[in-house]
Design an enzyme around this catalytic site. Sequence first.
Site, PDB file in Angstrom:
ATOM      1  CD  GLU A  56      44.232  40.650  43.321  1.00 59.68           C
ATOM      2  OE1 GLU A  56      44.178  39.546  42.747  1.00 59.68           O
ATOM      3  OE2 GLU A  56      43.498  40.941  44.308  1.00 59.68           O
TER       4      GLU A  56
ATOM      5  CG  HIS B  61      40.426  35.129  32.921  1.00 63.06           C
ATOM      6  ND1 HIS B  61      39.232  34.684  33.439  1.00 63.06           N
ATOM      7  CD2 HIS B  61      41.381  34.800  33.821  1.00 63.06           C
ATOM      8  CE1 HIS B  61      39.453  34.093  34.602  1.00 63.06           C
ATOM      9  NE2 HIS B  61      40.750  34.152  34.860  1.00 63.06           N
TER      10      HIS B  61
END
Length: 700
Positions: free
Chosen positions: A431, A501
Amino acid sequence: MASRTTTPPATFRDLPVEEVVGDFRLALISRLLDDREIALQKQSRVFFQISGAGHEALLLGLARELRPGSDWFFPYYRDRALMLGLGVTPEQILLQAVGSADDPASGGRQMPCHWGYRWLNVATQSSPTGSQCLPAVGCAEASRYISRRDLPGCAAAGDELTYVSLGEGATSEGEFWESLNTACTLHLPVLFVVADNGFAISVPSDEQSPAPISELVAGFRGLAVHTLDGRDYFEVRSRARDIVAHIRAGTGPALVHAKVTRPYSHSSADTQSKYRSVEELAEEAAHDPILQLEQVLLAAGILDEAQVAELREDARRTVADAARAALAAPRPDPATITDNVVALPSVAPGADREPDASPDGEVVALGEAIRRTLTECMEADERIRVFGEDVADAREAVLANVEGKGGVFGTTAGLQRRFGIARCYNTPLAEANIVGRAVGQAMRGLRPVGEIQFFDYIWPAMQQIRSEAATVRWRSNGAYTCPLVLRVPIGGYLTGGAIWHSQSGESIFAHIPGLVVVMPSRAADAAGLLRSALECEDPVLYLEHKHLLRQAYTRSPMPGPDFRVPIGKGRVVQPGDDLTIVTWGATVEKSRQAAARLAEDGASVGIVDLRSIRPWDTELVAERVAATSRVMVVHEDTLTGGFGGEVAAWIGEHCFGDLDAPVRRVAALDTHVPYEPALEKTVLPQVEDIAAAAREVLAF
């Protein structure tokens, strides 16, 4: 004076004498700038000092092969001599040290030796060690892309390179390794310079890593690794020419691991005699690069003792004059300190008018609105590049025979097929790599659109978001901007998303000055906000709620290309007379359903969708609070520290006289989102939770 001479006079056969003498003079100036700053810091006229001593020969030797204004530079704080070699004046360096408004690097906002000179292509420097490596790779990536296209506001020379430097201690940072990975994978023209002075403040190199960095990086295919004595000016000059020429020829990146000295403490906040022995420091002093260069000049007969003394006196006068000018220069006006934090794009009057149905009556859901808007904007602006994990369709070799992926939620489907792999491409599963490269591309004038696959995994990129992207405009005092969009699927209500999530956490990013944060809850707003984000000159965190991407209630007519949602402007979802609910994201619809239940009891409940979290529409909220005298703030994130607390506090501070009841918040429980559906429902705010809280506020 020690008599060690490492390079024979024959060295001069390949070098113009005036260059060598000129660099000796700059080395003296660089060292005297260190000394002057240390003296001024003791007088409280400089407030911090960090030294470039011991690095002069390495940096001046490299500067001779580099091209300021054509090549790009991502230096670190010890690169004082490099700046002088590129053309920065002693006065400009001292203007930053004294914190003057005339400091061209930051206008008094940054510490000394945090470089940034737009006219030389020296990128504005941040302070976290190693974090400059990923933007440097993004810059080199942009160089290749720009050089093959005629793009407005972007320029690149065909053989330009990107220079990035760091100390050996910073090579322990993961972002350094991520940058090597991408530079080698893409064969980018990057010159990594690791200046090894043996210590990361007080931690010696052998406690940092199991081997020298030049050995540790040997496994990177395509990386040319060079070790050299950075104390020896002539060795640097003889080696640098070929190293730089190979990079310019397109052979890929190179890493220079150079041994240098650190005769002064790490900074004015450090005392190296506390952890380095007298013998060790004496040995290092004997290898001082300025001393070694002087000895060669004397031994070669290029200079005599009188000429050396004259050069030293000239350097002293130059630095003294620069110090007087810097100390007399104006100080910054405190009223300007909030200038250049962020600059929002203007929106034409009426551009946010509710979109009419398209001629064919087509309406789209939120996720499809994002995909279409990306397509439309990429068609119109070749500066836009979309990248992240899994965002491309497929490998070029198989693309014609497969459906293609286009992101885990399909929001980038077809972009690679339509625009090519140079404009929609996959990145490593890293990321920080995604965001850091976007920063470098944005500083070159591109409009990168990075995607973090799930908000839950954004945290490795926090350094690049917080310390790099969000500070570019402010720390450079407006000389640089960072126009990137970071798309991030966020939120829960997924039934099975669980802890990894289903996170929300927009409040954490709302706390970052210089970062714009938006979260649409319907298709039209998704398109209008994305268009505005792509026109913003500052980084935008564009939060796409996963649960909303395909929900029928997010559907609306796909607005025409002129439709924009102004950043920072909310929307009245429905008016009301008795209570206002301020909300955003997935809880907009849940609030609407709760309001419908309350309407059955005769209550008139209005709803405001903020749409933008930073900045947010205080004017609209104040207007609706005045109209209803009762207000609730509803959001999906946890209650403690959630952005609802900011909204509630602002209302209490600015609208207290309009309130007939305390401001009420409805949010998730202060725990993680669980996997089992009944547990998830308990944690996240539901329609019945909102309705029950509203009844209490109405009854107060």
